[in-house]
Write an enzyme that holds these catalytic residues in place. Structure first.
Site, PDB file in Angstrom:
ATOM      1  N   TYR A  16     -21.457   2.718  66.507  1.00 60.93           N
ATOM      2  CA  TYR A  16     -22.068   1.932  67.585  1.00 60.93           C
ATOM      3  C   TYR A  16     -23.414   2.544  67.988  1.00 60.93           C
ATOM      4  O   TYR A  16     -23.595   3.763  67.953  1.00 60.93           O
ATOM      5  CB  TYR A  16     -21.169   1.879  68.811  1.00 60.93           C
ATOM      6  CG  TYR A  16     -19.971   0.964  68.702  1.00 60.93           C
ATOM      7  CD1 TYR A  16     -19.694   0.259  67.530  1.00 60.93           C
ATOM      8  CD2 TYR A  16     -19.100   0.806  69.770  1.00 60.93           C
ATOM      9  CE1 TYR A  16     -18.595  -0.571  67.444  1.00 60.93           C
ATOM     10  CE2 TYR A  16     -17.994  -0.017  69.698  1.00 60.93           C
ATOM     11  CZ  TYR A  16     -17.742  -0.699  68.528  1.00 60.93           C
ATOM     12  OH  TYR A  16     -16.645  -1.521  68.448  1.00 60.93           O
ATOM     13  N   PRO A  46     -12.454 -10.911  73.244  1.00 58.41           N
ATOM     14  CA  PRO A  46     -11.555 -11.838  73.933  1.00 58.41           C
ATOM     15  C   PRO A  46     -12.218 -13.159  74.312  1.00 58.41           C
ATOM     16  O   PRO A  46     -11.519 -14.133  74.586  1.00 58.41           O
ATOM     17  CB  PRO A  46     -11.136 -11.047  75.181  1.00 58.41           C
ATOM     18  CG  PRO A  46     -12.239 -10.069  75.401  1.00 58.41           C
ATOM     19  CD  PRO A  46     -12.714  -9.689  74.031  1.00 58.41           C
ATOM     20  N   LEU A  47     -13.556 -13.194  74.299  1.00 59.23           N
ATOM     21  CA  LEU A  47     -14.288 -14.442  74.582  1.00 59.23           C
ATOM     22  C   LEU A  47     -15.030 -14.938  73.340  1.00 59.23           C
ATOM     23  O   LEU A  47     -15.959 -15.734  73.433  1.00 59.23           O
ATOM     24  CB  LEU A  47     -15.265 -14.242  75.742  1.00 59.23           C
ATOM     25  CG  LEU A  47     -14.624 -13.846  77.064  1.00 59.23           C
ATOM     26  CD1 LEU A  47     -15.694 -13.604  78.126  1.00 59.23           C
ATOM     27  CD2 LEU A  47     -13.634 -14.913  77.535  1.00 59.23           C
ATOM     28  N   GLY A  99     -17.160 -13.522  71.259  1.00 53.01           N
ATOM     29  CA  GLY A  99     -18.590 -13.255  71.234  1.00 53.01           C
ATOM     30  C   GLY A  99     -19.393 -14.050  72.240  1.00 53.01           C
ATOM     31  O   GLY A  99     -20.597 -14.268  72.055  1.00 53.01           O
ATOM     32  N   LEU A 138     -18.660 -17.225  73.174  1.00 50.47           N
ATOM     33  CA  LEU A 138     -18.501 -18.674  73.007  1.00 50.47           C
ATOM     34  C   LEU A 138     -17.647 -19.275  74.117  1.00 50.47           C
ATOM     35  O   LEU A 138     -17.864 -20.417  74.535  1.00 50.47           O
ATOM     36  CB  LEU A 138     -17.871 -18.975  71.646  1.00 50.47           C
ATOM     37  CG  LEU A 138     -17.680 -20.457  71.306  1.00 50.47           C
ATOM     38  CD1 LEU A 138     -19.013 -21.196  71.344  1.00 50.47           C
ATOM     39  CD2 LEU A 138     -17.025 -20.619  69.937  1.00 50.47           C
ATOM     40  N   LEU A 139     -16.679 -18.493  74.619  1.00 51.22           N
ATOM     41  CA  LEU A 139     -15.775 -18.992  75.649  1.00 51.22           C
ATOM     42  C   LEU A 139     -16.236 -18.613  77.057  1.00 51.22           C
ATOM     43  O   LEU A 139     -15.452 -18.677  78.006  1.00 51.22           O
ATOM     44  CB  LEU A 139     -14.362 -18.454  75.393  1.00 51.22           C
ATOM     45  CG  LEU A 139     -13.749 -18.886  74.054  1.00 51.22           C
ATOM     46  CD1 LEU A 139     -12.464 -18.122  73.771  1.00 51.22           C
ATOM     47  CD2 LEU A 139     -13.498 -20.390  74.028  1.00 51.22           C
ATOM     48  N   GLY A 196     -18.855 -20.128  78.560  1.00 50.62           N
ATOM     49  CA  GLY A 196     -19.743 -21.183  79.041  1.00 50.62           C
ATOM     50  C   GLY A 196     -20.961 -21.351  78.158  1.00 50.62           C
ATOM     51  O   GLY A 196     -22.067 -21.621  78.656  1.00 50.62           O
TER      52      GLY A 196
END
Length: 333
Positions: A58, A217-218, A220, A222-223, A225
């Site tokens: 990272y 969990p979203l 990347g 996309l979930l 909004g």
């Protein structure tokens, strides 16, 4: 919000208690500058989020290892901080140009652990995760290397990331043959759009007593909004990478999802994270905030419960595989 964020859960069978969310650090370096990253970490720890997840590679937008270096500087900023924080990092990805600068050979595992310890400025890694399965290395070799690090006190526990269910079973069988505890956790991608872990990964983890950490969990962003942000011109992460490619195939479902969240009067990011938190077998979602505002949204999700009817509606928008549940019942009458 603070009361919900202070909730602690047992991390598998380790006896460790961790906050209900883990702080992911993939954005620290290149997307989030160090002063902002330090503030995010301070706020997270103040709210009981004591598990910090990173990886040796990272920070690659600056240089590989940069994020561990940043964390090392943050950890050294307070006498108690290192004892208060559960440090999780990963090994296995490409760290140099040499032929042995990646994978899960004993050579690479041991050299990478020592390098991570130097960058983190610590004497031990609480959770050392294999970043992905390496088909070219036997489990006997992997566990010999991990056993050496554990015996030396450099590693406390070993976890996996991006493993298949059968990888988990093989790893545990080999570890127990050596009298070792084996894996204590699996970190997998899991969200409303990516429900494959329900078939075998989550059941395997539960069968072997592993904690489950969830990355993306979203999906990347996309979930979170994404369509609304695109209309407003405020999309950042959700306009690229994993989120952008998935939107091409799932735009109708995402539109229904954002309408559903709008009807509830809730932020899509909080609803998506609340769904992951509600799933059986999930221990800790890993959130990767770029800003304090994103961290605050994640904290609110801890108190964003979803009713049975709302969960059913989300299943209609993003159906599980087959009949739902674990394999093989998901596709057998």
């Amino acid at each position: 919000m603070t009361g919900g964020a202070n909730r602690q859960v047992l991390f598998g069978r380790t006896g460790l208690r961790v906050g209900r969310l883990a702080v992911g650090t993939v954005n620290f370096g290149g997307r989030t500058e160090e002063p902002d990253a330090r503030r995010i970490l301070d706020v997270a720890l103040a709210h009981g989020l004591n598990l910090v997840d990173t990886a040796d590679m990272y920070g690659w937008r600056v240089h590989r290892g940069y994020t561990e270096e940043l964390l090392g500087r943050w950890l050294s900023g307070s006498p108690r901080r290192r004892d208060d924080v559960i440090v999780a990092t990963k090994v296995g990805e490409q760290m140099g140009d040499g032929p042995n600068d990646c994978g899960l050979s004993a050579h690479h595992i041991i050299r990478s652990c020592e390098a991570s310890l130097r960058r983190l400025g610590t004497d031990r890694i609480d959770l050392y995760q294999m970043h992905r399965y390496d088909p070219d290395v036997s489990w006997e070799v992997v566990w010999q290397a991990m056993d050496q690090l554990i015996s030396q006190g450099k590693v406390r526990c070993v976890g996996s990331s991006n493993f298949a269910g059968w990888n988990i079973a093989d790893a545990q069988h080999a570890a127990r043959g050596r009298g070792l505890a084996g894996l204590v956790s699996e970190q997998c991608v899991y969200n409303l759009l990516t429900r494959q872990p329900e078939l075998e990964i989550l059941p395997a983890a539960q069968a072997h007593g592993l904690a489950v950490m969830v990355w993306a969990p979203l999906h990347g962003g996309l979930l979170s909004g994404a369509l609304r942000k695109a209309r407003e011109g405020t999309a950042a992460k959700s306009a690229q990478g994993r989120a952008a490619s998935a939107l091409l195939e799932n735009q109708a479902a995402v539109e229904r999802y954002e309408q559903f969240c709008g009807d509830l009067g809730r932020n899509p990011a909080e609803v998506g994270l609340a769904w992951v938190l509600s799933r059986p077998g999930v221990t800790v979602p890993v959130v990767g905030p770029r800003t304090e505002g994103q961290l605050e949204s994640a904290l609110r999700a801890l108190d964003t419960g979803l009713s049975a009817g709302e969960l059913d509606e989300l299943d209609k928008i993003f159906p599980p595989h087959g009949r739902g549940g674990p394999a093989p019942r998901a596709w057998i009458d």
